[in-house]
Design a protein around this motif. Structure first.
Motif, PDB file in Angstrom:
ATOM      1  N   LEU A  30      54.640  43.114  -3.895  1.00  8.90           N
ATOM      2  CA  LEU A  30      55.131  43.845  -5.056  1.00  8.90           C
ATOM      3  C   LEU A  30      55.059  45.356  -4.832  1.00  8.90           C
ATOM      4  CD1 LEU A  30      53.496  41.650  -7.834  1.00  8.90           C
ATOM      5  CD2 LEU A  30      55.944  42.017  -7.535  1.00  8.90           C
ATOM      6  N   ALA A  31      53.963  45.806  -4.221  1.00  8.18           N
ATOM      7  CA  ALA A  31      53.803  47.241  -3.968  1.00  8.18           C
ATOM      8  C   ALA A  31      54.869  47.755  -3.008  1.00  8.18           C
ATOM      9  CB  ALA A  31      52.408  47.529  -3.418  1.00  8.18           C
ATOM     10  N   LEU A  32      55.281  46.913  -2.053  1.00 10.20           N
ATOM     11  CA  LEU A  32      56.233  47.329  -1.024  1.00 10.20           C
ATOM     12  C   LEU A  32      57.689  47.209  -1.469  1.00 10.20           C
ATOM     13  CD1 LEU A  32      54.589  45.716   2.128  1.00 10.20           C
ATOM     14  CD2 LEU A  32      54.835  48.143   1.679  1.00 10.20           C
ATOM     15  N   THR A  33      57.975  46.330  -2.419  1.00  3.68           N
ATOM     16  CA  THR A  33      59.379  46.027  -2.701  1.00  3.68           C
ATOM     17  C   THR A  33      59.815  46.267  -4.141  1.00  3.68           C
ATOM     18  OG1 THR A  33      58.857  43.702  -3.182  1.00  3.68           O
ATOM     19  CG2 THR A  33      59.447  44.242  -0.910  1.00  3.68           C
ATOM     20  N   SER A  34      58.892  46.346  -5.086  1.00  6.11           N
ATOM     21  CA  SER A  34      59.308  46.329  -6.492  1.00  6.11           C
ATOM     22  C   SER A  34      59.679  47.705  -7.021  1.00  6.11           C
ATOM     23  CB  SER A  34      58.207  45.736  -7.368  1.00  6.11           C
ATOM     24  OG  SER A  34      58.660  45.637  -8.709  1.00  6.11           O
ATOM     25  N   PHE A  35      60.868  47.777  -7.661  1.00  7.73           N
ATOM     26  CA  PHE A  35      61.248  48.961  -8.417  1.00  7.73           C
ATOM     27  C   PHE A  35      60.920  48.770  -9.902  1.00  7.73           C
ATOM     28  CE2 PHE A  35      63.952  49.408  -4.678  1.00  7.73           C
ATOM     29  CZ  PHE A  35      63.854  50.767  -4.418  1.00  7.73           C
ATOM     30  N   ILE A  51      53.281  41.363 -12.441  1.00  5.25           N
ATOM     31  CA  ILE A  51      52.394  42.328 -11.796  1.00  5.25           C
ATOM     32  C   ILE A  51      51.023  42.292 -12.451  1.00  5.25           C
ATOM     33  CG2 ILE A  51      51.982  44.784 -11.381  1.00  5.25           C
ATOM     34  CD1 ILE A  51      55.067  45.094 -11.224  1.00  5.25           C
ATOM     35  N   LYS A  52      51.003  42.277 -13.779  1.00  2.00           N
ATOM     36  CA  LYS A  52      49.733  42.251 -14.515  1.00  2.00           C
ATOM     37  C   LYS A  52      48.957  40.967 -14.225  1.00  2.00           C
ATOM     38  CE  LYS A  52      50.134  43.543 -18.880  1.00  2.00           C
ATOM     39  NZ  LYS A  52      50.753  43.726 -20.218  1.00  2.00           N
ATOM     40  N   GLU A  53      49.658  39.864 -14.147  1.00  2.00           N
ATOM     41  CA  GLU A  53      48.994  38.589 -13.840  1.00  2.00           C
ATOM     42  C   GLU A  53      48.402  38.616 -12.436  1.00  2.00           C
ATOM     43  OE1 GLU A  53      50.149  33.835 -13.306  1.00  2.00           O
ATOM     44  OE2 GLU A  53      51.527  35.194 -14.348  1.00  2.00           O
ATOM     45  N   THR A  54      49.151  39.176 -11.484  1.00  2.00           N
ATOM     46  CA  THR A  54      48.644  39.275 -10.111  1.00  2.00           C
ATOM     47  C   THR A  54      47.420  40.182 -10.058  1.00  2.00           C
ATOM     48  OG1 THR A  54      50.895  38.975  -9.253  1.00  2.00           O
ATOM     49  CG2 THR A  54      49.250  39.848  -7.731  1.00  2.00           C
ATOM     50  N   LEU A  55      47.466  41.291 -10.778  1.00  2.00           N
ATOM     51  CA  LEU A  55      46.328  42.218 -10.801  1.00  2.00           C
ATOM     52  C   LEU A  55      45.078  41.563 -11.369  1.00  2.00           C
ATOM     53  CD1 LEU A  55      48.074  45.517 -11.950  1.00  2.00           C
ATOM     54  CD2 LEU A  55      46.901  45.135  -9.778  1.00  2.00           C
ATOM     55  N   SER A  56      45.253  40.644 -12.310  1.00  2.00           N
ATOM     56  CA  SER A  56      44.094  39.972 -12.907  1.00  2.00           C
ATOM     57  C   SER A  56      43.425  39.007 -11.938  1.00  2.00           C
ATOM     58  CB  SER A  56      44.523  39.210 -14.173  1.00  2.00           C
ATOM     59  OG  SER A  56      45.324  38.080 -13.845  1.00  2.00           O
ATOM     60  N   GLU A  57      44.110  38.694 -10.831  1.00  2.00           N
ATOM     61  CA  GLU A  57      43.593  37.708  -9.880  1.00  2.00           C
ATOM     62  C   GLU A  57      43.013  38.341  -8.614  1.00  2.00           C
ATOM     63  OE1 GLU A  57      46.951  35.194  -9.240  1.00  2.00           O
ATOM     64  OE2 GLU A  57      46.720  34.120 -11.128  1.00  2.00           O
ATOM     65  N   VAL A  58      43.034  39.683  -8.540  1.00  2.00           N
ATOM     66  CA  VAL A  58      42.439  40.365  -7.389  1.00  2.00           C
ATOM     67  C   VAL A  58      41.379  41.331  -7.899  1.00  2.00           C
ATOM     68  CG1 VAL A  58      44.556  40.174  -6.039  1.00  2.00           C
ATOM     69  CG2 VAL A  58      44.126  42.258  -7.346  1.00  2.00           C
ATOM     70  N   ASP A  59      40.408  41.651  -7.049  1.00  2.00           N
ATOM     71  CA  ASP A  59      39.346  42.547  -7.485  1.00  2.00           C
ATOM     72  C   ASP A  59      39.850  43.984  -7.561  1.00  2.00           C
ATOM     73  OD1 ASP A  59      38.448  44.028  -4.808  1.00  2.00           O
ATOM     74  OD2 ASP A  59      38.779  41.918  -4.313  1.00  2.00           O
ATOM     75  N   ASP A  60      39.172  44.791  -8.353  1.00  2.00           N
ATOM     76  CA  ASP A  60      39.595  46.167  -8.592  1.00  2.00           C
ATOM     77  C   ASP A  60      39.698  46.971  -7.301  1.00  2.00           C
ATOM     78  OD1 ASP A  60      39.467  45.406 -11.200  1.00  2.00           O
ATOM     79  OD2 ASP A  60      37.764  46.672 -11.748  1.00  2.00           O
ATOM     80  N   SER A  61      38.733  46.786  -6.422  1.00  2.00           N
ATOM     81  CA  SER A  61      38.702  47.561  -5.190  1.00  2.00           C
ATOM     82  C   SER A  61      39.954  47.320  -4.364  1.00  2.00           C
ATOM     83  CB  SER A  61      37.451  47.211  -4.372  1.00  2.00           C
ATOM     84  OG  SER A  61      37.440  47.908  -3.146  1.00  2.00           O
ATOM     85  N   PHE A  62      40.344  46.057  -4.226  1.00  2.00           N
ATOM     86  CA  PHE A  62      41.533  45.745  -3.430  1.00  2.00           C
ATOM     87  C   PHE A  62      42.782  46.313  -4.083  1.00  2.00           C
ATOM     88  CE2 PHE A  62      45.199  43.159  -2.284  1.00  2.00           C
ATOM     89  CZ  PHE A  62      45.122  43.189  -0.898  1.00  2.00           C
ATOM     90  N   ALA A  63      42.919  46.128  -5.394  1.00  2.00           N
ATOM     91  CA  ALA A  63      44.112  46.610  -6.098  1.00  2.00           C
ATOM     92  C   ALA A  63      44.265  48.119  -5.935  1.00  2.00           C
ATOM     93  CB  ALA A  63      44.024  46.239  -7.574  1.00  2.00           C
ATOM     94  N   ILE A  64      43.170  48.843  -6.055  1.00  2.00           N
ATOM     95  CA  ILE A  64      43.230  50.298  -5.957  1.00  2.00           C
ATOM     96  C   ILE A  64      43.500  50.740  -4.520  1.00  2.00           C
ATOM     97  CG2 ILE A  64      41.837  52.395  -6.157  1.00  2.00           C
ATOM     98  CD1 ILE A  64      40.618  51.055  -8.701  1.00  2.00           C
ATOM     99  N   LYS A  65      42.945  50.008  -3.543  1.00  2.00           N
ATOM    100  CA  LYS A  65      43.246  50.321  -2.141  1.00  2.00           C
ATOM    101  C   LYS A  65      44.737  50.153  -1.859  1.00  2.00           C
ATOM    102  CE  LYS A  65      38.744  49.265  -0.078  1.00  2.00           C
ATOM    103  NZ  LYS A  65      37.966  48.286   0.734  1.00  2.00           N
ATOM    104  N   TRP A  69      47.071  53.199  -0.691  1.00  2.00           N
ATOM    105  CA  TRP A  69      47.841  53.060   0.554  1.00  2.00           C
ATOM    106  C   TRP A  69      49.321  53.273   0.278  1.00  2.00           C
ATOM    107  CZ3 TRP A  69      51.920  50.020   1.977  1.00  2.00           C
ATOM    108  CH2 TRP A  69      52.254  50.029   3.336  1.00  2.00           C
ATOM    109  N   ALA A  70      49.820  52.683  -0.796  1.00  2.00           N
ATOM    110  CA  ALA A  70      51.234  52.841  -1.130  1.00  2.00           C
ATOM    111  C   ALA A  70      51.559  54.304  -1.432  1.00  2.00           C
ATOM    112  CB  ALA A  70      51.585  51.956  -2.326  1.00  2.00           C
ATOM    113  N   ARG A  71      50.676  54.968  -2.171  1.00  2.00           N
ATOM    114  CA  ARG A  71      50.922  56.385  -2.507  1.00  2.00           C
ATOM    115  C   ARG A  71      50.874  57.255  -1.258  1.00  2.00           C
ATOM    116  NH1 ARG A  71      52.773  60.286  -3.130  1.00  2.00           N
ATOM    117  NH2 ARG A  71      52.674  61.849  -4.784  1.00  2.00           N
ATOM    118  N   ASP A  72      49.977  56.935  -0.330  1.00  2.00           N
ATOM    119  CA  ASP A  72      49.906  57.686   0.928  1.00  2.00           C
ATOM    120  C   ASP A  72      51.193  57.550   1.720  1.00  2.00           C
ATOM    121  OD1 ASP A  72      47.356  58.593   0.425  1.00  2.00           O
ATOM    122  OD2 ASP A  72      46.362  57.070   1.651  1.00  2.00           O
TER     123      ASP A  72
END
Length: 413
Positions: A30-35, A51-65, A69-72
């Motif tokens: 989603l980070a690489l392809t979604s507009f 996106i919100k459902e996927t975020l609820s299934e991963v830990d905060d640290s991974f989501a923010i990394k 990474w995408a912003r970089d």
């Protein structure tokens, strides 16, 4: 309970069998392809909910990394959503500081925050945590940054943000008193002197156009009468790291409709940058290679706010990959056909496609015997597919959920 019947496998939107990606893989995709926009199969709201459902299934640290990474790497669309959905995370303040690098990004985030919370942008009530994070960040922005972005957005602007969060700095004080000097930007030059040959020549002579600004304004420069040789020379000296191939391809397509000839130096310079980026795939293209481009109807929706469609991008990418590896190019939808890409103008390639169903088997049957199969698609296949031997690579350039890779054992990009 174990399901072995195909009836219980998840389905694509076209009813084909597929597998479920791990939530971390799904978030990366989603980070690489979604507009985060309406697609062929999903509404904008449905994409955001996924996106919100996927975020609820991963830990905060991974989501923010993933967001950092995408912003970089100059990807921004999904980062605002990740950040706002992680507002209550202990990592929020650090994430906000890393992700927000320009004043206008705060405006984008507030747009999502208002929508998420059912608020009007002119009557925003911010969570104290968000208000504090914005205040701290606003106090770090320079006079140049504040001056450059103070006119952005009609529904909410930098002045509104200051009134909401009350930041204090010398630059903020000048902003609120309207004593900031006008930032010397492309917009200020064009606003003062118009979209003229003289204005564009001045910007080029002063090296005032960054790579993305240059690419996005090729049509404007051509229409103003700027020399293509001058533009080509300027393009050769640009660092295109922050410009994605699809943005260059979009500019090429628009420019070709506005006097740019495909045999011109400028077109070749732009094309060279795309091919340079595509060479990252060379190590994957082993032996005799067949490139299969999905030209079904679902590939004909627009990418972001551009005129470019996913089918355009897939056709360009497919032709350049085939050229790089001296491979064969195929277009497929209900049926499949081999494309003589070397004797077709690159901007006319899409017209060689189909635009109906997504029958991947039509390509697999026709490309039997190749060492490597490289498929560019949105993976919304119809029915079951065979599982050929050799290298099998899927490049998904859209953001729909699930993937045939987990079911059929293809390598995934």
């Amino acid at each position: 309970m174990r399901f072995t019947s195909q009836d219980h496998w998840p389905k694509t939107f076209e009813g084909g069998n597929t597998g479920i990606l791990h939530p971390k893989q799904e978030l990366i995709k989603l980070a690489l392809t979604s507009f985060v926009q309406k697609g062929f199969y999903e509404s904008e709201e449905e994409k955001i909910n996924r996106i919100k459902e996927t975020l609820s299934e991963v830990d905060d640290s991974f989501a923010i990394k993933v967001a950092v990474w995408a912003r970089d790497n100059w990807l921004r669309t999904i980062n605002q959503i990740i950040l706002m959905e992680k507002l209550h995370s202990p990592l929020f303040f650090r994430a906000f500081d890393k992700l927000v690098r320009r004043p206008d990004e705060i405006l984008d985030m507030l747009g999502y925050y208002a929508m998420r919370n059912g608020q009007h942008l002119k009557q925003l009530k911010l969570a104290n945590k968000l208000k504090k994070a914005i205040k701290i960040k606003m106090e770090k922005f320079s006079e140049y940054q504040l001056a450059k972005y103070r006119g952005k957005w009609e529904k909410i602007n930098i002045f509104d943000v200051c009134n909401l969060t009350h930041p204090k700095s010398e630059a903020i004080d000048k902003l609120m008193k309207h004593t900031l000097e006008t930032a010397n930007t492309r917009e200020s030059e064009l606003s003062a002197n118009g979209n003229t040959l003289e204005s564009w020549n001045k910007l080029l002579d002063q090296k005032s156009l960054g790579a993305l600004a240059f690419v996005r304004n090729i049509r404007n420069m051509l229409n103003a009468g700027v020399s293509q040789d001058k533009m080509s020379e300027y393009a050769e000296g640009l660092n295109m790291k922050g410009v994605f191939p699809y943005q260059i391809i979009n500019a090429m397509g628009i420019a070709c409709a506005n006097w740019l000839q495909q045999e011109s130096w400028l077109f070749r310079a732009l094309e060279g940058r795309v091919k340079e980026a595509m060479k990252n795939f060379q190590k994957l293209l082993k032996g005799r290679v067949a490139i299969g481009v999905d030209t079904s109807a679902s590939m004909y929706n627009s990418m972001g706010n551009s005129a470019l469609q996913y089918a355009d991008l897939a056709c360009y990418y497919g032709a350049y990959l085939a050229e790089i590896c001296d491979g064969d190019l195929f277009f497929w939808s209900d049926n499949c056909k081999k494309i003589d890409y070397q004797n077709v103008d690159i901007t006319d390639l899409k017209r060689q496609g189909f635009r109906w169903g997504t029958n991947l088997s039509s390509f697999l049957n026709m490309a039997h015997g190749y060492d490597t199969l490289f498929v560019i698609t949105d993976e919304q296949i119809r029915g079951n597919i065979s599982n050929p031997t050799g290298n099998k690579i899927i490049w998904n350039i859209q953001d729909y959920q699930h993937s045939i890779t987990t079911l059929y054992g293809w390598d995934y990009i």
